[in-house]
Scaffold this active site. Structure first.
Site, PDB file in Angstrom:
ATOM      1  N   SER A 215       0.897  -1.162  -0.116  1.00 19.68           N
ATOM      2  CA  SER A 215      -0.005  -0.011   0.081  1.00 19.68           C
ATOM      3  C   SER A 215       0.842   1.448  -0.014  1.00 19.68           C
ATOM      4  O   SER A 215       2.115   1.210   0.500  1.00 19.68           O
ATOM      5  CB  SER A 215      -0.799  -0.158   1.263  1.00 19.68           C
ATOM      6  OG  SER A 215      -1.632   1.232   1.611  1.00 19.68           O
ATOM      7  N   TYR A 228      -0.887  -0.857  10.611  1.00 21.22           N
ATOM      8  CA  TYR A 228      -1.325  -1.310   9.313  1.00 21.22           C
ATOM      9  C   TYR A 228      -0.357  -0.692   8.527  1.00 21.22           C
ATOM     10  O   TYR A 228       0.240  -1.523   7.625  1.00 21.22           O
ATOM     11  CB  TYR A 228      -2.751  -0.540   8.915  1.00 21.22           C
ATOM     12  CG  TYR A 228      -3.059  -0.898   7.546  1.00 21.22           C
ATOM     13  CD1 TYR A 228      -3.424  -2.090   7.109  1.00 21.22           C
ATOM     14  CD2 TYR A 228      -3.002   0.161   6.422  1.00 21.22           C
ATOM     15  CE1 TYR A 228      -3.721  -2.429   5.646  1.00 21.22           C
ATOM     16  CE2 TYR A 228      -2.862   0.061   5.090  1.00 21.22           C
ATOM     17  CZ  TYR A 228      -3.509  -1.020   4.577  1.00 21.22           C
ATOM     18  OH  TYR A 228      -3.888  -1.481   3.199  1.00 21.22           O
TER      19      TYR A 228
END
Length: 333
Positions: A215, A228
């Site tokens: 990501s 995360y």
């Protein structure tokens, strides 16, 4: 087979010094002018080289067919987290290309529904479902390895992952200790262990593809989603180094670094130029497989990636300050 880095570096170095020497001889530069010319030529060459490489990897190489033919790597593909979003899009795209699929997720109902839909759309494609909760620990991988025995797996897509429900300070995370265990197991351990299970067979055959989903949050300052983002940074680094280790043995590693994509995780429902649908994103990512080992795939995400890289030369705490102000305002409201 790639060339050693020394050979790759020789061409631009020789071009640079050849250009500077030619200009020096032609225009009779003094020392400072020579240094300025060398700097200008090097910057120009750097810019032109990367623009040309960007165009080749995204369009020209695809048009010329220099990207990877995934069907030549093996008849089976394994996809984790395949019942929605990017994982579901990979299931549809790979089935359309004729690959048999091992579908892995924790929801039996969704897996059975997906399997039924794929069989209806692609009758010649074989499917196998494995019900597994990747938030569990190492004990789940023995059974997974047994389920995959005997399959000639040509592709692994490590897509499964979990995220924060909303941005939050690390110490204020709901049920913090359990959440930390779950996200580390799902986002890091799953990628590591699934690669460990599948890679030996690929190495034995001398071919295979491993695609890992990272990501943009893993390469930029992402306070309030710290854990995360850290797991996605691991996926990025893990894949880059595996690509260096095994590129000469016929294994293609690709790490995808998307921004927002229409999915349940992103909670974005409508696609546009900046937020592609999962289907469009996956088609673009597959088109550059073999041309780009680390990519955002989607054009707007690549532009954002470049802006992030440029911005990192400046104040590192800008993103943190902006997000801090935003979350404080939301709390007051």
């Amino acid at each position: 087979m790639g060339y050693p880095w020394q050979r790759k570096a020789a061409a631009p170095i020789l071009f640079l010094w050849g250009s500077v020497a030619f200009c020096h001889r032609l225009f009779h530069f003094n020392f400072l002018e020579f240094i300025g010319c060398a700097f200008s030529v090097s910057v120009s060459f750097f810019f032109i080289y990367h623009v040309a490489l960007f165009i080749y990897r995204n369009w020209v190489g695809v048009w010329l067919g220099h990207n990877a033919d995934i069907k030549t790597h093996g008849p089976w593909a394994v996809i984790t987290g395949c019942t929605s979003g990017i994982g579901r899009a990979y299931a549809d795209s790979l089935a359309k290309r004729g690959l048999n699929l091992v579908l892995m997720s924790r929801s039996k109902e969704k897996l059975v529904e997906l399997q039924s839909e794929l069989r209806e759309q692609f009758p010649s494609v074989q499917t196998k479902i494995i019900i597994v909760d990747f938030t569990k620990g190492p004990e789940i991988y023995g059974d997974i390895e047994k389920e995959l025995q005997g399959l000639e797996i040509g592709m692994l897509v490590n897509n499964v992952g979990i995220c924060y429900q909303f941005p939050e300070y690390f110490m204020d995370l709901p049920d913090r200790n359990q959440f930390c265990t779950d996200i580390l197991n799902c986002n890091i351990l799953s990628v590591t262990m699934m690669t460990s299970i599948v890679l030996p067979g690929m190495l034995e055959r001398g071919k295979g593809v491993v695609i890992n989903i990272s990501s943009l949050s893993g390469i930029m300052d992402t306070p309030f989603m710290t854990l995360y983002a850290a797991t996605k940074a691991f996926v990025d680094k893990f894949t880059q180094d595996l690509e260096l280790e095994y590129r000469e043995q016929g294994i293609i590693f690709q790490v995808l670094i998307p921004g927002y994509v229409v999915s349940n995780m992103s909670k974005v429902k409508t696609s546009n130029f900046f937020v592609p649908s999962a289907e469009d994103f996956v088609e673009k990512a597959l088109s550059c497989l073999g041309l780009q080992s680390r990519t955002c795939a989607w054009l707007s995400h690549q532009i954002l990636h470049a802006c992030i890289r440029i911005g990192q030369f400046f104040r590192r705490d800008v993103a943190g300050e902006v997000m801090h102000i935003d979350i404080m305002i939301s709390r007051k409201n």
